[in-house]
Design a protein around this motif. Structure first.
Motif, PDB file in Angstrom:
ATOM      1  N   LEU A   1     -42.143 -45.462  15.876  1.00  0.00           N
ATOM      2  CA  LEU A   1     -40.745 -45.169  16.162  1.00  0.00           C
ATOM      3  C   LEU A   1     -40.301 -45.902  17.413  1.00  0.00           C
ATOM      4  O   LEU A   1     -41.121 -46.296  18.252  1.00  0.00           O
ATOM      5  N   THR A   2     -39.002 -46.106  17.487  1.00  0.00           N
ATOM      6  CA  THR A   2     -38.475 -46.830  18.640  1.00  0.00           C
ATOM      7  C   THR A   2     -38.411 -45.912  19.863  1.00  0.00           C
ATOM      8  O   THR A   2     -38.489 -44.683  19.746  1.00  0.00           O
ATOM      9  N   GLU A   3     -38.221 -46.547  21.010  1.00  0.00           N
ATOM     10  CA  GLU A   3     -38.086 -45.773  22.240  1.00  0.00           C
ATOM     11  C   GLU A   3     -36.867 -44.858  22.173  1.00  0.00           C
ATOM     12  O   GLU A   3     -36.894 -43.718  22.646  1.00  0.00           O
ATOM     13  N   ALA A   4     -35.782 -45.356  21.535  1.00  0.00           N
ATOM     14  CA  ALA A   4     -34.586 -44.529  21.396  1.00  0.00           C
ATOM     15  C   ALA A   4     -34.849 -43.339  20.483  1.00  0.00           C
ATOM     16  O   ALA A   4     -34.389 -42.218  20.740  1.00  0.00           O
ATOM     17  N   ALA A   5     -35.607 -43.557  19.399  1.00  0.00           N
ATOM     18  CA  ALA A   5     -35.913 -42.464  18.470  1.00  0.00           C
ATOM     19  C   ALA A   5     -36.740 -41.384  19.151  1.00  0.00           C
ATOM     20  O   ALA A   5     -36.617 -40.197  18.828  1.00  0.00           O
TER      21      ALA A   5
ATOM     22  N   GLN B   1     -36.353 -40.253  21.943  1.00  0.00           N
ATOM     23  CA  GLN B   1     -35.459 -39.380  22.697  1.00  0.00           C
ATOM     24  C   GLN B   1     -34.660 -38.450  21.786  1.00  0.00           C
ATOM     25  O   GLN B   1     -33.945 -37.571  22.275  1.00  0.00           O
ATOM     26  N   ASP B   2     -34.768 -38.665  20.476  1.00  0.00           N
ATOM     27  CA  ASP B   2     -34.096 -37.817  19.488  1.00  0.00           C
ATOM     28  C   ASP B   2     -35.080 -36.735  19.064  1.00  0.00           C
ATOM     29  O   ASP B   2     -36.132 -37.027  18.478  1.00  0.00           O
ATOM     30  N   ALA B   3     -34.755 -35.488  19.333  1.00  0.00           N
ATOM     31  CA  ALA B   3     -35.700 -34.397  19.082  1.00  0.00           C
ATOM     32  C   ALA B   3     -36.104 -34.313  17.613  1.00  0.00           C
ATOM     33  O   ALA B   3     -37.262 -34.022  17.296  1.00  0.00           O
ATOM     34  N   THR B   4     -35.160 -34.571  16.711  1.00  0.00           N
ATOM     35  CA  THR B   4     -35.457 -34.482  15.275  1.00  0.00           C
ATOM     36  C   THR B   4     -36.446 -35.561  14.854  1.00  0.00           C
ATOM     37  O   THR B   4     -37.418 -35.297  14.127  1.00  0.00           O
ATOM     38  N   LEU B   5     -36.220 -36.799  15.288  1.00  0.00           N
ATOM     39  CA  LEU B   5     -37.120 -37.893  14.931  1.00  0.00           C
ATOM     40  C   LEU B   5     -38.464 -37.747  15.630  1.00  0.00           C
ATOM     41  O   LEU B   5     -39.514 -38.037  15.043  1.00  0.00           O
ATOM     42  N   ALA B   6     -38.444 -37.284  16.870  1.00  0.00           N
ATOM     43  CA  ALA B   6     -39.704 -37.075  17.590  1.00  0.00           C
ATOM     44  C   ALA B   6     -40.551 -36.023  16.895  1.00  0.00           C
ATOM     45  O   ALA B   6     -41.786 -36.135  16.831  1.00  0.00           O
ATOM     46  N   ALA B   7     -39.900 -34.999  16.331  1.00  0.00           N
ATOM     47  CA  ALA B   7     -40.635 -33.959  15.595  1.00  0.00           C
ATOM     48  C   ALA B   7     -41.275 -34.537  14.337  1.00  0.00           C
ATOM     49  O   ALA B   7     -42.391 -34.152  13.961  1.00  0.00           O
ATOM     50  N   LEU B   8     -40.584 -35.473  13.673  1.00  0.00           N
ATOM     51  CA  LEU B   8     -41.163 -36.115  12.490  1.00  0.00           C
ATOM     52  C   LEU B   8     -42.423 -36.899  12.866  1.00  0.00           C
ATOM     53  O   LEU B   8     -43.387 -36.951  12.105  1.00  0.00           O
ATOM     54  N   ALA B   9     -42.401 -37.509  14.040  1.00  0.00           N
ATOM     55  CA  ALA B   9     -43.569 -38.283  14.481  1.00  0.00           C
ATOM     56  C   ALA B   9     -44.801 -37.405  14.606  1.00  0.00           C
ATOM     57  O   ALA B   9     -45.930 -37.872  14.435  1.00  0.00           O
ATOM     58  N   GLU B  10     -44.599 -36.125  14.872  1.00  0.00           N
ATOM     59  CA  GLU B  10     -45.730 -35.212  15.048  1.00  0.00           C
ATOM     60  C   GLU B  10     -46.442 -34.885  13.734  1.00  0.00           C
ATOM     61  O   GLU B  10     -47.476 -34.224  13.740  1.00  0.00           O
TER      62      GLU B  10
ATOM     63  N   ALA C   1     -47.945 -37.018  12.034  1.00  0.00           N
ATOM     64  CA  ALA C   1     -49.071 -37.950  11.938  1.00  0.00           C
ATOM     65  C   ALA C   1     -50.051 -37.715  13.076  1.00  0.00           C
ATOM     66  O   ALA C   1     -49.669 -37.258  14.155  1.00  0.00           O
ATOM     67  N   PRO C   2     -51.319 -38.050  12.868  1.00  0.00           N
ATOM     68  CA  PRO C   2     -52.288 -37.911  13.964  1.00  0.00           C
ATOM     69  C   PRO C   2     -52.099 -38.951  15.058  1.00  0.00           C
ATOM     70  O   PRO C   2     -52.610 -38.787  16.167  1.00  0.00           O
ATOM     71  N   ARG C   3     -51.341 -40.021  14.754  1.00  0.00           N
ATOM     72  CA  ARG C   3     -51.139 -41.084  15.742  1.00  0.00           C
ATOM     73  C   ARG C   3     -49.726 -41.616  15.613  1.00  0.00           C
ATOM     74  O   ARG C   3     -49.203 -41.772  14.496  1.00  0.00           O
ATOM     75  N   ALA C   4     -49.095 -41.888  16.749  1.00  0.00           N
ATOM     76  CA  ALA C   4     -47.758 -42.467  16.757  1.00  0.00           C
ATOM     77  C   ALA C   4     -47.686 -43.582  17.784  1.00  0.00           C
ATOM     78  O   ALA C   4     -48.294 -43.497  18.862  1.00  0.00           O
ATOM     79  N   LEU C   5     -46.944 -44.629  17.427  1.00  0.00           N
ATOM     80  CA  LEU C   5     -46.692 -45.734  18.339  1.00  0.00           C
ATOM     81  C   LEU C   5     -45.209 -45.744  18.685  1.00  0.00           C
ATOM     82  O   LEU C   5     -44.354 -45.708  17.786  1.00  0.00           O
ATOM     83  N   VAL C   6     -44.904 -45.786  19.961  1.00  0.00           N
ATOM     84  CA  VAL C   6     -43.533 -45.914  20.434  1.00  0.00           C
ATOM     85  C   VAL C   6     -43.334 -47.359  20.869  1.00  0.00           C
ATOM     86  O   VAL C   6     -44.082 -47.875  21.709  1.00  0.00           O
ATOM     87  N   VAL C   7     -42.334 -48.023  20.263  1.00  0.00           N
ATOM     88  CA  VAL C   7     -42.163 -49.460  20.487  1.00  0.00           C
ATOM     89  C   VAL C   7     -40.704 -49.768  20.844  1.00  0.00           C
ATOM     90  O   VAL C   7     -39.798 -49.015  20.479  1.00  0.00           O
ATOM     91  N   PRO C   8     -40.453 -50.887  21.525  1.00  0.00           N
ATOM     92  CA  PRO C   8     -39.073 -51.332  21.728  1.00  0.00           C
ATOM     93  C   PRO C   8     -38.411 -51.655  20.390  1.00  0.00           C
ATOM     94  O   PRO C   8     -39.091 -51.966  19.396  1.00  0.00           O
ATOM     95  N   ALA C   9     -37.090 -51.591  20.346  1.00  0.00           N
ATOM     96  CA  ALA C   9     -36.353 -51.849  19.106  1.00  0.00           C
ATOM     97  C   ALA C   9     -36.679 -53.232  18.540  1.00  0.00           C
ATOM     98  O   ALA C   9     -36.757 -53.409  17.316  1.00  0.00           O
ATOM     99  N   ALA C  10     -36.874 -54.216  19.404  1.00  0.00           N
ATOM    100  CA  ALA C  10     -37.166 -55.574  18.939  1.00  0.00           C
ATOM    101  C   ALA C  10     -38.489 -55.634  18.172  1.00  0.00           C
ATOM    102  O   ALA C  10     -38.609 -56.367  17.182  1.00  0.00           O
ATOM    103  N   LEU C  11     -39.487 -54.886  18.607  1.00  0.00           N
ATOM    104  CA  LEU C  11     -40.765 -54.857  17.888  1.00  0.00           C
ATOM    105  C   LEU C  11     -40.637 -54.122  16.565  1.00  0.00           C
ATOM    106  O   LEU C  11     -41.231 -54.513  15.558  1.00  0.00           O
ATOM    107  N   PHE C  12     -39.854 -53.045  16.562  1.00  0.00           N
ATOM    108  CA  PHE C  12     -39.683 -52.316  15.301  1.00  0.00           C
ATOM    109  C   PHE C  12     -38.970 -53.197  14.264  1.00  0.00           C
ATOM    110  O   PHE C  12     -39.278 -53.130  13.068  1.00  0.00           O
ATOM    111  N   LYS C  13     -38.055 -54.019  14.728  1.00  0.00           N
ATOM    112  CA  LYS C  13     -37.335 -54.902  13.813  1.00  0.00           C
ATOM    113  C   LYS C  13     -38.294 -55.807  13.048  1.00  0.00           C
ATOM    114  O   LYS C  13     -38.051 -56.167  11.888  1.00  0.00           O
TER     115      LYS C  13
ATOM    116  N   ALA D   1     -34.162 -49.196  10.599  1.00  0.00           N
ATOM    117  CA  ALA D   1     -34.200 -47.780  10.930  1.00  0.00           C
ATOM    118  C   ALA D   1     -34.866 -47.619  12.300  1.00  0.00           C
ATOM    119  O   ALA D   1     -35.216 -48.601  12.964  1.00  0.00           O
ATOM    120  N   GLN D   2     -35.035 -46.390  12.714  1.00  0.00           N
ATOM    121  CA  GLN D   2     -35.636 -46.118  14.020  1.00  0.00           C
ATOM    122  C   GLN D   2     -37.051 -45.558  13.914  1.00  0.00           C
ATOM    123  O   GLN D   2     -37.728 -45.384  14.916  1.00  0.00           O
TER     124      GLN D   2
END
Length: 256
Positions: free
Chosen positions: A56-60, A62-71, A73-85, A94-95
């Motif tokens: 998920l992106t760094e902006a995502a 900060q979104d409580a709903t998207l951050a909850a979705l990340a949970e 999975a056993p592992r999550a990567l937070v990346v800049p928007a440019a890397l997610f693209k 998407a984010q």
């Protein structure tokens, strides 16, 4: 959940995911599929699927709903928007996205209401047909060799989450369909039997053919019944995804 902040495009997980996204049939090598967007991730979770990795992106984050979705999975990567693209095949990325392990290919259920795809080429058509199958209660989809890769990013997007509730088998030969105990039914413009005037076999396996060539002669020879869809507007034929939706709806309607 292990949470890592990643800023390098050379991160091994990102390199692997970019290769997976770039090749429509890449999931056949890795045994995993990349899904993009919170809608698809929610659809997977609702069907009992669990991702092995969420990105998920760094902006995502900060979104409580998207951050909850990340949970989920056993592992999550937070990346800049440019890397997610770089992981996205969308014009407007998407984010959030996830990698899911695919189950082993299921054996053919002889008695199941089914859908047979004969060399369909267009990913959008294939995804739309899977969506109709899920909507009308047909849970088994059998794709013959030459059909667009069922778990390719474009097909998954067009399916809108339908994949996660279906038994999907692909790469089949016509002879593999001998395992079906239900009758095969195909559409044809060369018959006077109209779909709404017939009592359709239930369950059955609807056969949808190549967009330009139709159902192959070898497969048509296995069909117990051919039916026509009325087209009072005078068009020569319907788009295969539209035809599939009509056929699956009529089977559902007759089942009551």
């Amino acid at each position: 959940m292990k949470l890592d902040h990643v800023t390098s495009r050379d991160n091994p997980a990102l390199v692997r995911l970019r290769k997976l996204v770039a090749e429509p049939g890449g999931y056949r090598k890795t045994g995993s599929v990349w899904i993009e967007g919170d809608h698809l991730l929610r659809a997977a979770l609702q069907r009992g699927w669990r991702p092995g990795l969420v990105v998920l992106t760094e902006a995502a984050m900060q979104d409580a709903t998207l951050a909850a979705l990340a949970e989920s999975a056993p592992r999550a990567l937070v990346v800049p928007a440019a890397l997610f693209k770089g992981l996205s095949s969308l014009e407007s990325p998407a984010q959030i996205g996830a990698e899911l392990a695919l189950p082993p290919a299921p054996a053919i259920d002889p008695q199941a209401a089914s859908l047979v795809l004969d060399r369909l080429q267009d990913a959008g058509n294939v995804g739309a047909i899977l969506r109709s199958a899920a909507a009308f209660g047909v849970r088994q989809v059998l794709a013959l060799k030459g059909t667009a890769a069922l778990w390719s990013p474009k097909v998954v997007r067009a399916g809108q989450g339908a994949h996660f509730g279906l038994r999907l088998a692909e790469g089949l030969a016509v002879d593999d369909l001998a395992a079906l105990a239900v009758p095969l039914v195909a559409t044809s413009s060369h018959t006077d039997r109209r779909i709404h005037q017939l009592t359709l076999p239930s369950p059955c396996a609807w056969v949808m053919g190549h967009e330009g060539q139709g159902v192959s002669p070898a497969l048509m020879a296995r069909c117990t019944l051919t039916v026509g869809i009325p087209q009072p507007g005078g068009e020569e034929s319907l788009n295969v995804a539209a035809a599939a939706a009509i056929c699956l709806y009529e089977s559902h309607r007759q089942r009551g």
